[in-house]
Design a protein around this motif. Structure first.
Motif, short mmCIF file in Angstrom:
data_model
loop_
_atom_site.label_atom_id
_atom_site.label_comp_id
_atom_site.label_asym_id
_atom_site.label_seq_id
_atom_site.Cartn_x
_atom_site.Cartn_y
_atom_site.Cartn_z
N ILE A 1 0.62 -1.11 0.47
CA ILE A 1 -0.12 0.15 -0.20
C ILE A 1 0.89 0.75 0.00
CG2 ILE A 1 -2.06 1.37 1.30
CD1 ILE A 1 -3.31 -1.48 2.41
N GLU A 2 1.77 0.78 0.66
CA GLU A 2 2.69 2.23 0.92
C GLU A 2 3.59 2.72 -0.77
OE1 GLU A 2 4.53 2.33 5.83
OE2 GLU A 2 5.38 1.10 3.94
N ALA A 3 3.87 1.29 -1.31
CA ALA A 3 4.20 2.00 -2.31
C ALA A 3 2.79 2.51 -3.82
CB ALA A 3 4.79 0.50 -3.52
N LEU A 4 1.83 1.89 -3.25
CA LEU A 4 1.34 2.52 -4.43
C LEU A 4 0.69 3.82 -3.88
CD1 LEU A 4 -1.33 -0.51 -5.03
CD2 LEU A 4 0.09 0.51 -7.09
N VAL A 5 0.67 4.29 -2.86
CA VAL A 5 0.50 5.45 -1.89
C VAL A 5 1.49 6.58 -2.03
CG1 VAL A 5 0.60 7.36 0.21
CG2 VAL A 5 -1.01 4.95 0.44
N ALA A 6 2.52 5.91 -2.46
CA ALA A 6 3.53 6.89 -2.24
C ALA A 6 4.07 7.78 -4.29
CB ALA A 6 5.46 6.06 -2.20
N GLN A 7 3.48 6.23 -5.17
CA GLN A 7 3.00 6.76 -6.53
C GLN A 7 2.38 8.23 -6.49
OE1 GLN A 7 1.98 2.82 -8.73
NE2 GLN A 7 1.13 3.83 -10.14
N VAL A 8 0.91 8.00 -6.63
CA VAL A 8 0.21 8.49 -6.78
C VAL A 8 0.41 9.89 -6.46
CG1 VAL A 8 -2.48 8.98 -6.28
CG2 VAL A 8 -1.89 6.94 -6.53
N VAL A 9 0.67 9.82 -4.60
CA VAL A 9 1.45 11.18 -4.40
C VAL A 9 2.26 12.69 -5.39
CG1 VAL A 9 2.75 12.82 -2.75
CG2 VAL A 9 0.75 11.10 -1.73
N ALA A 10 2.85 10.89 -6.17
CA ALA A 10 4.22 11.72 -7.05
C ALA A 10 3.13 12.14 -8.09
CB ALA A 10 5.13 10.40 -7.25
N GLU A 11 2.43 11.67 -8.60
CA GLU A 11 2.19 11.33 -9.95
C GLU A 11 0.76 13.24 -10.36
OE1 GLU A 11 -0.14 7.81 -10.55
OE2 GLU A 11 1.92 7.09 -11.66
N ASN A 12 0.29 13.61 -8.86
CA ASN A 12 -0.89 14.84 -8.30
C ASN A 12 0.01 15.25 -7.59
OD1 ASN A 12 -3.43 13.36 -9.39
ND2 ASN A 12 -2.21 11.18 -8.00
N PRO A 13 0.94 16.14 -7.82
CA PRO A 13 1.51 17.09 -7.18
C PRO A 13 0.57 18.24 -6.38
CG PRO A 13 2.69 17.46 -9.15
CD PRO A 13 2.09 15.81 -8.80
N GLY A 14 -0.20 18.73 -7.21
CA GLY A 14 -1.63 20.00 -7.51
C GLY A 14 -2.10 19.93 -6.31
N PRO A 15 -3.44 18.80 -6.56
CA PRO A 15 -3.78 18.32 -5.08
C PRO A 15 -3.22 17.86 -3.97
CG PRO A 15 -4.08 17.45 -7.35
CD PRO A 15 -3.15 17.59 -7.38
N ALA B 1 -0.18 19.48 -2.98
CA ALA B 1 -0.44 21.06 -2.93
C ALA B 1 -1.55 21.07 -2.24
CB ALA B 1 0.22 21.80 -3.96
N GLN B 2 -2.51 21.01 -2.77
CA GLN B 2 -3.34 21.70 -1.46
C GLN B 2 -4.60 21.65 -0.70
OE1 GLN B 2 -5.37 21.87 -6.10
NE2 GLN B 2 -6.61 23.18 -4.92
N ILE B 3 -4.10 20.06 -0.93
CA ILE B 3 -4.46 20.05 0.47
C ILE B 3 -3.14 19.95 1.89
CG2 ILE B 3 -4.50 17.93 1.93
CD1 ILE B 3 -5.25 15.47 -0.84
N ARG B 4 -2.36 20.05 1.77
CA ARG B 4 -1.33 20.52 2.74
C ARG B 4 -1.79 22.34 2.93
NH1 ARG B 4 3.72 16.80 0.68
NH2 ARG B 4 3.61 15.26 1.80
N GLY B 5 -2.71 22.01 2.05
CA GLY B 5 -2.45 24.19 1.83
C GLY B 5 -3.64 24.22 2.91
N GLY B 6 -4.62 23.36 2.90
CA GLY B 6 -5.43 23.44 4.32
C GLY B 6 -7.03 23.10 3.42
N LYS B 7 -6.56 22.15 2.48
CA LYS B 7 -7.72 21.88 1.03
C LYS B 7 -8.84 20.39 1.48
CE LYS B 7 -10.93 22.92 -2.18
NZ LYS B 7 -10.97 22.27 -3.77
#
Ligand code: ADP
Ligand code: ZN
Ligand code: MG
Length: 485
Positions: free
Chosen positions: A428-442, A444-450
């Motif tokens: 699961i960690e591997a897939l999470v890492a992959q999706v996080v890498a593929e979606n830098p926009g979202p 950043a927005q989540i970390r910004g509070g969204k």
């Protein structure tokens, strides 16, 4: 209706499933050719003597014990006299001032709309007495004559008189359902409402909200389905409220429910009510019940359905509404018990039964009796989901249909189709890492509070795992990764 409170009490006639009639040896069976199940006793021929059916007495006692009623050690039979072509003796044998069963109670879900809160309410039963049914008149077989079938004359009835404790049409229908469930579970009635084995008259009145005195009541006859009783009572309560609002009195009368027109219609006023000239039946001895008989019978009784429902609420943390649906029939309740036991999860069992299983039953128009998957087999599926070895999505979309199609056990289907849920952290960690890498926009927005975008990322990870990931683990791991940095 806010200004008024509904007061409803039901009189229910339960045809008892005895082998023979109440006072003779004729078969108690529905649907035989007319007038083939009769004898001098039930035809009321002169000199014929009645003899009490002890099986009917035991059935009345079973009902009484199941509603915590007082069983009367001595009760008597009376003659209720009236003239009608389907009553050959000119009187009906019924019980007198003392009935074999007195003062019990049932628990039903209270109507939150009128009670102001959710929960079970206690409805008292005034009494249940034994009596005999009349024959049946047919007025519509031809244009010129009426026909009488006396097969039903003398069939045992238990009349259950409920206290005026019901406060809405919904409660009346729920009470009737609870009683129906009980008599079917006890095996004392076949419960067939279309054939008239379980019939109901409703007494209904209104009083000012918060009042204690009763208003004038109307008796609505012949409510032979749960839907009709709700419709008829809602109509009748509306009719009475409109009268009272206009300052007009409600007449004490008997009304009939016209299902086609969707309204109640006046039949006769109570002033015209007959004098039945009751007197003690001289041909039958006092009905005596001894304590040993009561205790022997008590030991054989199944769990009360209304208590069973309460036990489910307490043991499994289920809601009132859920448990009422699970108790819709003895077979459904038994299936749920077996599934909860075999799967070790009452909540999981309830969710599958009320969800996928009910959906399939509705689609097929069948009852649980015809459901092809045994509770033990379905339990295998419930266990896999509860232990998170199988995702709910895969269980619903793939394994459940395979069980229905008879393609083997849940475990075998999961193995064959390679559906085992991945809860392995590393994968699961591997897939999470992959999706996080593929979606830098979202990201950043989540970390910004969204925070609302988190669901999107979880969805992406689940998709990447082709529906086999443990969603809970995905949520946890994703939250950890997003919290870092
Ligand atoms: P009857 O002898 O006319 O049948 P009962 O006293 O036996 O009258 O009552 C019959 C039914 O009517 C019972 O189920 C009781 O709960 C109900 N009942 C009595 N009074 C009222 C009332 N004011 N409003 C509604 N129901 C009532
Ligand atoms: Zn007979
Ligand atoms: Mg009555």
């Amino acid at each position: 209706m806010g200004a008024y409170e509904a007061v409803i009490g039901l009189e229910v006639h339960v045809q008892l499933r005895t082998r023979t009639k109440m006072f003779c040896g004729c078969a108690n069976r529905y649907g035989a050719p007319p007038n083939t199940q009769t004898c001098p006793v039930c035809l009321g021929l002169p000199g014929a003597l009645p003899a009490l059916n002890r099986e009917a007495v035991r059935m009345a006692l079973a009902l009484g014990l199941s509603v915590d009623a007082r069983i009367q050690p001595r009760s008597t039979f009376y003659r209720k006299q009236y003239f009608y072509p389907d009553l050959p003796k000119g009187y009906q044998i019924t019980q007198g001032p003392v009935a074999v069963v007195e003062e019990g109670h049932l628990e039903i879900p209270g109507d939150a709309a009128v009670r102001g809160c959710e929960g079970l309410v206690r409805i008292r039963l005034e009494r249940a007495h034994l009596e005999e049914d009349a024959g049946k008149s047919h007025h519509d077989l031809d244009d010129t004559s009426s026909h009488v079938d006396l097969n039903r004359a003398g069939v045992p009835l238990l009349e259950i008189v409920g206290a005026p404790d019901l406060r809405s049409a919904q409660e009346a229908s729920d009470y009737l359902k609870a009683l129906h469930r009980l008599v079917v579970a006890l095996g004392i009635c076949d419960g067939n409402m279309e054939e008239g084995s379980f019939r109901c008259d409703a007494n209904v009145s209104l009083r000012p909200a918060g009042g204690t005195a009763f208003g004038t009541r109307v008796e609505v006859k012949n409510l032979n389905s749960f839907r009709f009783i709700r419709q008829a009572l809602d109509y009748e309560l509306g009719r009475q409220a409109a009268l009272l609002e206009r300052g007009e009195p409600v007449a004490m009368e008997t009304r009939g429910w016209d299902a086609a027109a969707g309204e109640t219609r006046g039949q006769r006023t109570k002033e015209a009510a007959m004098d039945y000239r009751y007197f003690p039946e001289p041909d039958l001895p006092t009905l005596t019940v001894d304590p040993a008989e009561i205790e022997a019978l008590r030991a054989t009784l199944p769990e009360r359905p209304d208590r069973q429902v309460r036990r489910w609420q307490e043991a499994y943390g289920l809601g009132v509404g859920e448990t009422q649906t699970l108790a819709q029939s003895p077979a459904f309740a038994a299936y749920f018990e077996a599934l909860a036991e075999a799967s070790g999860s009452g909540k999981g069992a309830a969710a599958w039964l009320l969800g996928e299983v009910s959906r399939v039953l509705n689609e097929r128009g069948t009852g649980i009796e015809a459901f092809p998957v045994a509770p033990e087999a379905l339990a295998g599926l419930v266990r896999l989901v509860e232990s998170r070895a199988l995702s709910f999505g895969a269980a619903k979309e793939q394994v459940f249909p395979a069980l229905l199609a008879g393609e083997g056990s849940a475990k075998a289907v999961v193995a064959r189709k390679g559906l085992a849920q991945v809860s392995d952290r590393g994968a699961i960690e591997a897939l999470v890492a992959q999706v996080v890498a593929e979606n830098p926009g979202p990201v950043a927005q989540i970390r910004g509070g969204k925070a609302s975008l988190k669901g999107f990322l979880v969805g992406q990870v689940l998709k990447a795992g082709r529906g086999q990931l443990d969603a809970k683990a995905v949520n946890e791991i994703l939250a950890e990764v997003l919290a870092k940095d």
